[in-house]
Write a protein that holds these residues in place. Structure first.
Motif, PDB file in Angstrom:
ATOM      1  N   ILE A  54       0.825  -1.215   0.000  1.00 65.94           N
ATOM      2  CA  ILE A  54       0.000   0.000   0.000  1.00 65.94           C
ATOM      3  C   ILE A  54       0.862   1.269   0.000  1.00 65.94           C
ATOM      4  CG2 ILE A  54      -2.190  -0.866   0.921  1.00 65.94           C
ATOM      5  CD1 ILE A  54      -1.251  -0.111   3.718  1.00 65.94           C
ATOM      6  N   TYR A  55       2.152   1.104  -0.244  1.00 62.17           N
ATOM      7  CA  TYR A  55       3.036   2.276  -0.214  1.00 62.17           C
ATOM      8  C   TYR A  55       3.560   2.688  -1.586  1.00 62.17           C
ATOM      9  CZ  TYR A  55       2.812   2.008   4.791  1.00 62.17           C
ATOM     10  OH  TYR A  55       2.339   2.010   6.073  1.00 62.17           O
ATOM     11  N   ASP A  56       3.707   1.716  -2.482  1.00 63.31           N
ATOM     12  CA  ASP A  56       4.239   1.985  -3.812  1.00 63.31           C
ATOM     13  C   ASP A  56       3.344   2.993  -4.550  1.00 63.31           C
ATOM     14  OD1 ASP A  56       5.196   1.670  -6.439  1.00 63.31           O
ATOM     15  OD2 ASP A  56       6.006  -0.294  -5.845  1.00 63.31           O
ATOM     16  N   SER A  57       3.908   3.796  -5.440  1.00 59.38           N
ATOM     17  CA  SER A  57       3.068   4.751  -6.169  1.00 59.38           C
ATOM     18  C   SER A  57       2.363   4.081  -7.352  1.00 59.38           C
ATOM     19  CB  SER A  57       3.909   5.922  -6.655  1.00 59.38           C
ATOM     20  OG  SER A  57       4.926   5.420  -7.479  1.00 59.38           O
ATOM     21  N   LEU A  58       2.772   2.857  -7.680  1.00 58.08           N
ATOM     22  CA  LEU A  58       2.194   2.200  -8.858  1.00 58.08           C
ATOM     23  C   LEU A  58       1.081   1.206  -8.518  1.00 58.08           C
ATOM     24  CD1 LEU A  58       5.515   1.489 -10.763  1.00 58.08           C
ATOM     25  CD2 LEU A  58       3.820   3.217 -11.315  1.00 58.08           C
ATOM     26  N   ILE A  59       0.597   1.251  -7.287  1.00 64.18           N
ATOM     27  CA  ILE A  59      -0.414   0.276  -6.876  1.00 64.18           C
ATOM     28  C   ILE A  59      -1.775   0.629  -7.490  1.00 64.18           C
ATOM     29  CG2 ILE A  59       0.694  -0.430  -4.740  1.00 64.18           C
ATOM     30  CD1 ILE A  59      -1.029   1.599  -3.256  1.00 64.18           C
ATOM     31  N   PRO A  60      -2.705  -0.355  -7.573  1.00 64.75           N
ATOM     32  CA  PRO A  60      -4.025  -0.072  -8.139  1.00 64.75           C
ATOM     33  C   PRO A  60      -4.762   1.034  -7.367  1.00 64.75           C
ATOM     34  CG  PRO A  60      -3.742  -2.433  -7.738  1.00 64.75           C
ATOM     35  CD  PRO A  60      -2.544  -1.749  -7.169  1.00 64.75           C
ATOM     36  N   GLU A  61      -5.655   1.739  -8.122  1.00 65.09           N
ATOM     37  CA  GLU A  61      -6.405   2.871  -7.568  1.00 65.09           C
ATOM     38  C   GLU A  61      -7.053   2.565  -6.215  1.00 65.09           C
ATOM     39  OE1 GLU A  61      -6.882   6.149  -8.489  1.00 65.09           O
ATOM     40  OE2 GLU A  61      -5.152   5.530  -9.675  1.00 65.09           O
ATOM     41  N   LYS A  62      -7.690   1.388  -6.121  1.00 63.04           N
ATOM     42  CA  LYS A  62      -8.456   1.082  -4.904  1.00 63.04           C
ATOM     43  C   LYS A  62      -7.531   0.988  -3.690  1.00 63.04           C
ATOM     44  CE  LYS A  62     -12.692  -0.347  -6.835  1.00 63.04           C
ATOM     45  NZ  LYS A  62     -13.179  -1.056  -7.966  1.00 63.04           N
TER      46      LYS A  62
END
Ligand code: PMV
Length: 365
Positions: A71-79
């Motif tokens: 939940i920290y990466d900037s490339l994670i899914p929108e939700k």
């Protein structure tokens, strides 16, 4: 005040829309272009989310169906980005010290392989449990708003029974939340037969679909006008009068209209497959044979069907589907109307959370 090292667990259900939410006026905070009406489903289609706040965790951790999510990466899914944002917002609202972090563990009552969307029940379960664990004493409407930001359709699961998500007019979305039209005991005979025909990930996510349809579909404006000015007013009345036939007609037409604008989107979005079509024809045939509408099909962003009916017709409908040689069914789940989210005690989940918590403390993960 947050109680440290205490586990809170919430259970919340998914819902099936009778008139669908599709297209947004604000994608950042999921503000819809139209109001939508749904039925909350029961514990067979629900999510349980547990949370534990502690000073012994070096960051926040989120597990969904046993898998640690980044939940920290900037490339994670929108939700997941929304979850991160909501978590920060709520921690701030509760005036939590910076050294307090949390472990969230979320699990669905149905197998992930069922191919059912779980973001709605997941979003509401998380919002509900956060509010309880942080003693925020939020109103239902505020929990609905929080959940809406994670998954639009999730904001309808704040209540059991039949629920309407008011699209609202405010730019900040404070008036875009759900209200209960009828509680679950008003029309207890209603059922949703969920027919799972496919368990694959969908090719186009609903987050992208909401945007491209608004941008490119020529038919979309006509749909919006139809949902707001005809379907929703007629549906509210049909529900109040327990008029199944009118309600069923609206449910089927709305699903057809949704999938028509999806196909009219560029590039086209095609969620229905040959199995979905077989189910549509079976439902239409059943209604014809019975000389009255006993069932309504409806499809979300996928090929799996929801057949809305009343308790007396469940066996007949399932038998008809099972006899259709052209239809390949993976699973069938029958759901009653469910209740609002609630806090529960669950030993098995508590033990799972404690085990992960211990492993995290000892840096084993
Ligand atoms: O909540 P989202 O962003 O996954 O959108 C889903 C919308 C539909 O399921 C297709 C319709 C609805 O209103 O639930």
């Amino acid at each position: 005040m947050v109680e440290l090292n205490k586990i809170f667990i919430a259970q919340a259900s998914s819902n099936i829309a009778f008139t669908k939410y599709w297209g947004r006026r604000n994608s950042q905070i999921n503000l819809p272009n139209n109001s939508s009406i749904s039925m909350t489903l029961d514990e067979n289609v629900s999510t349980r989310t547990g949370i534990l706040f502690s000073k012994d965790l070096n960051s926040d951790y989120l597990y969904i169906n046993n898998e640690l999510q980044n939940i920290y990466d900037s490339l994670i899914p929108e939700k997941l980005k929304f979850i991160r944002k909501i978590l920060d917002e709520m921690k701030q609202k509760a005036n939590l010290n910076k050294d307090v972090n949390c472990l969230i563990y979320s699990e669905n009552s149905f197998p992930t392989s069922a191919g059912l969307a779980s973001s709605a029940s997941g979003a509401i379960a998380l919002s509900y449990v956060l509010s309880a664990a942080l003693s925020l004493h939020l109103k239902d409407s505020e929990i609905s708003v929080m959940s809406r930001k994670i998954s639009g359709s999730g904001c309808r699961s704040i209540y059991g029974g039949i629920v309407e998500w008011k699209k609202g007019l405010e730019e900040d979305g404070t008036d875009s939340y759900s209200i209960q039209l009828q509680n679950e005991s008003f029309w207890p005979e209603l059922r949703d037969i969920i027919v799972i025909v496919d368990s694959q990930e969908k090719k186009v996510s609903s987050s992208i679909g909401h945007i491209t349809t608004v941008e490119t579909s020529i038919l979309y404006k006509a749909r919006l006008n139809f949902v707001e000015n005809q379907e929703n007013p007629q549906l509210r009345k049909a529900i109040q009068n327990k008029d199944f036939e009118t309600m069923a007609q609206i449910i089927m037409q709305d699903s057809d209209s949704l999938h028509a604008v999806m196909l009219d989107t560029w590039p086209p979005i095609i969620y229905l497959n040959d199995n979905s079509k077989e189910i549509i024809y079976d439902v239409l045939d059943l209604n014809k044979q019975n000389n009255k509408t006993i069932a309504a099909y409806t499809f979300d962003a996928g090929p799996n069907a929801h057949i809305i009916t009343t308790v007396d017709y469940i066996d007949k409908i399932i038998e008809t589907l099972r006899h259709n040689k052209n239809l390949k069914i993976k699973d069938i789940i029958v759901s009653k109307q469910g209740t609002s989210p609630k806090l529960i005690i669950n030993k098995e989940m508590t033990n799972k959370i404690l085990k992960i918590y211990d492993d995290l403390k000892q840096n084993l993960i």
